[in-house]
Design a protein around this motif. Structure first.
Motif, PDB file in Angstrom:
ATOM      1  N   GLY A  89      51.596  40.195  53.405  1.00 50.07           N
ATOM      2  CA  GLY A  89      52.160  41.393  52.806  1.00 50.07           C
ATOM      3  C   GLY A  89      53.097  41.139  51.642  1.00 50.07           C
ATOM      4  O   GLY A  89      53.910  42.004  51.287  1.00 50.07           O
ATOM      5  N   ARG A  90      52.973  39.981  51.025  1.00 47.03           N
ATOM      6  CA  ARG A  90      53.866  39.628  49.926  1.00 47.03           C
ATOM      7  C   ARG A  90      53.128  39.695  48.592  1.00 47.03           C
ATOM      8  O   ARG A  90      51.958  39.335  48.502  1.00 47.03           O
ATOM      9  N   ALA A  91      53.845  40.121  47.570  1.00 45.84           N
ATOM     10  CA  ALA A  91      53.277  40.165  46.221  1.00 45.84           C
ATOM     11  C   ALA A  91      53.227  38.750  45.647  1.00 45.84           C
ATOM     12  O   ALA A  91      53.970  37.861  46.052  1.00 45.84           O
ATOM     13  N   GLY A  92      52.336  38.573  44.689  1.00 44.45           N
ATOM     14  CA  GLY A  92      52.264  37.302  43.984  1.00 44.45           C
ATOM     15  C   GLY A  92      51.353  36.298  44.639  1.00 44.45           C
ATOM     16  O   GLY A  92      51.091  36.345  45.844  1.00 44.45           O
ATOM     17  N   GLY A  93      50.849  35.390  43.813  1.00 47.95           N
ATOM     18  CA  GLY A  93      49.945  34.361  44.285  1.00 47.95           C
ATOM     19  C   GLY A  93      49.580  33.448  43.143  1.00 47.95           C
ATOM     20  O   GLY A  93      50.136  33.547  42.040  1.00 47.95           O
ATOM     21  N   ILE A  94      48.612  32.569  43.363  1.00 44.07           N
ATOM     22  CA  ILE A  94      48.241  31.595  42.336  1.00 44.07           C
ATOM     23  C   ILE A  94      47.722  32.279  41.074  1.00 44.07           C
ATOM     24  O   ILE A  94      47.993  31.836  39.959  1.00 44.07           O
ATOM     25  N   ALA A 140      46.249  47.230  42.180  1.00 45.48           N
ATOM     26  CA  ALA A 140      46.135  48.637  42.589  1.00 45.48           C
ATOM     27  C   ALA A 140      45.998  48.777  44.101  1.00 45.48           C
ATOM     28  O   ALA A 140      46.278  49.845  44.649  1.00 45.48           O
ATOM     29  N   LEU A 141      45.550  47.695  44.766  1.00 40.93           N
ATOM     30  CA  LEU A 141      45.388  47.735  46.217  1.00 40.93           C
ATOM     31  C   LEU A 141      45.689  46.366  46.790  1.00 40.93           C
ATOM     32  O   LEU A 141      45.126  45.367  46.348  1.00 40.93           O
ATOM     33  N   ALA A 142      46.572  46.330  47.767  1.00 42.56           N
ATOM     34  CA  ALA A 142      46.842  45.100  48.515  1.00 42.56           C
ATOM     35  C   ALA A 142      46.481  45.338  49.972  1.00 42.56           C
ATOM     36  O   ALA A 142      46.894  46.342  50.566  1.00 42.56           O
ATOM     37  N   VAL A 143      45.680  44.439  50.540  1.00 41.16           N
ATOM     38  CA  VAL A 143      45.255  44.559  51.939  1.00 41.16           C
ATOM     39  C   VAL A 143      45.539  43.238  52.638  1.00 41.16           C
ATOM     40  O   VAL A 143      45.626  42.185  51.996  1.00 41.16           O
ATOM     41  N   PRO A 144      45.671  43.246  53.974  1.00 39.51           N
ATOM     42  CA  PRO A 144      46.009  42.007  54.683  1.00 39.51           C
ATOM     43  C   PRO A 144      44.823  41.094  54.992  1.00 39.51           C
ATOM     44  O   PRO A 144      45.018  39.979  55.455  1.00 39.51           O
ATOM     45  N   ASN A 145      43.592  41.573  54.764  1.00 36.68           N
ATOM     46  CA  ASN A 145      42.428  40.737  55.070  1.00 36.68           C
ATOM     47  C   ASN A 145      41.266  41.114  54.160  1.00 36.68           C
ATOM     48  O   ASN A 145      41.355  42.057  53.368  1.00 36.68           O
TER      49      ASN A 145
END
Length: 301
Positions: free
Chosen positions: A203-208, A223-228
């Motif tokens: 649930g955290r923003a940001g990544g490689i 626009a959309l963040a999902v856990p899986n």
């Protein structure tokens, strides 16, 4: 009895079976004088003659007769306890392994692993737990799981956690077939301007991807963040969103749905998927076998 030398009990057991100091010495690889000395110590410790001389050899006393079978069983049990672990027989084994793995690793490895187990080890069960816990190493140390499959964190590993590489993965992008702006190729301008779906297990923003863009002074819109990954192909099909994910997932989704698999417009470092376990299981035959099967499936990808 607390001070009885265990070696004396093995001598007594042999004496009760052979009824002979000579044969006992031969069986145990000792001298006759060593066996005689051991018998003297046993007599003092137990307050009984244990064996007495009779024509043709030695005979046990009533106390020795009462001791014979319990002693034999106890020494047999002790020998089993300290013996090397028995070989693992997968075809007859009944065992459950608890595996922590994110859905990416589940999707890629579980079909092959379960097919292999069905053929070779039908009594082996696999219980998968969510792989988004803060500290998988702690779960291994605490004995909450037997194996962890995933991308190792950047922090310090806990003592006792072992690890091996399973496979390397690279990133690809997905867009729906018929996307109004993307047809077969993705430019950097499109990549930054289009809305993105982002899988964030914790649930955290940001990544490689965001790190790579930031190095170029660029930012994307999530626009959309999902856990899986379960909903990802459906969302991409129903919208103009794009997503960046592992190539094995992307290619599998492309076979099932009308999606385009595209190279990212900027180089994005790939990642390594590893298998981890705690050292207390390192020499366990069943655990060793299971680790080898996971690795075998990974090598076949």
């Amino acid at each position: 009895m607390a001070n009885v030398d265990l070696n004396l009990l093995f001598v007594l057991n042999a004496l009760l079976e052979t009824r002979s100091v000579t044969r006992t010495a031969r069986r145990l690889g000792l001298t006759q004088s060593a066996v005689s000395h051991a018998l003297k110590r046993l007599r003092v410790t137990m307050g009984d003659e244990l064996l007495v001389r009779v024509p043709g050899g030695m005979a046990p006393t009533a106390r020795a007769c009462a001791l014979a079978e319990p002693l034999r069983q106890a020494l047999s049990t002790l020998s089993d306890v300290v013996a090397s672990p028995r070989a693992f027989e997968p075809s007859t084994a009944q065992r459950m392994f608890r595996v922590m793995a994110a859905d990416f690793a589940q999707f890629v490895l579980l079909p092959g692993l379960l097919g292999l187990l069905a053929r070779c080890a039908p009594g082996i069960d696999v219980w998968v737990v969510a792989g988004a816990l803060e500290d998988p190493d702690a779960a291994l140390v605490a004995g909450e799981v037997d194996l962890v499959i995933g991308v190792p964190g950047r922090g310090h590993r806990l003592a006792g956690v072992q690890q091996r590489r399973l496979f390397e993965e690279r990133f690809v992008c997905l867009a729906r077939t018929g996307h109004p702006e993307v047809q077969g190729k993705l430019t950097l301008e499109q990549y930054v301007s289009l809305p993105h779906a982002f899988v964030a297990p914790r649930g955290r923003a940001g990544g490689i991807v965001d790190d790579v863009l930031a190095e170029r002074g660029l930012v994307r819109r999530v626009a959309l963040a999902v856990p899986n990954f379960l909903v990802v192909p459906h969302v991409i099909l129903a919208s103009d969103l794009i997503v960046t994910l592992g190539s094995r997932l992307g290619k599998a989704f492309e076979k099932t749905w009308p999606l385009q698999v595209l190279d990212p417009p900027v180089p994005i470092p790939g990642f390594t998927v590893t298998l981890s376990w705690h050292e207390r299981w390192h020499g366990d035959p069943g655990h060793t076998w299971m680790r080898s099967q996971v690795a075998s499936v990974a090598e076949s990808l």
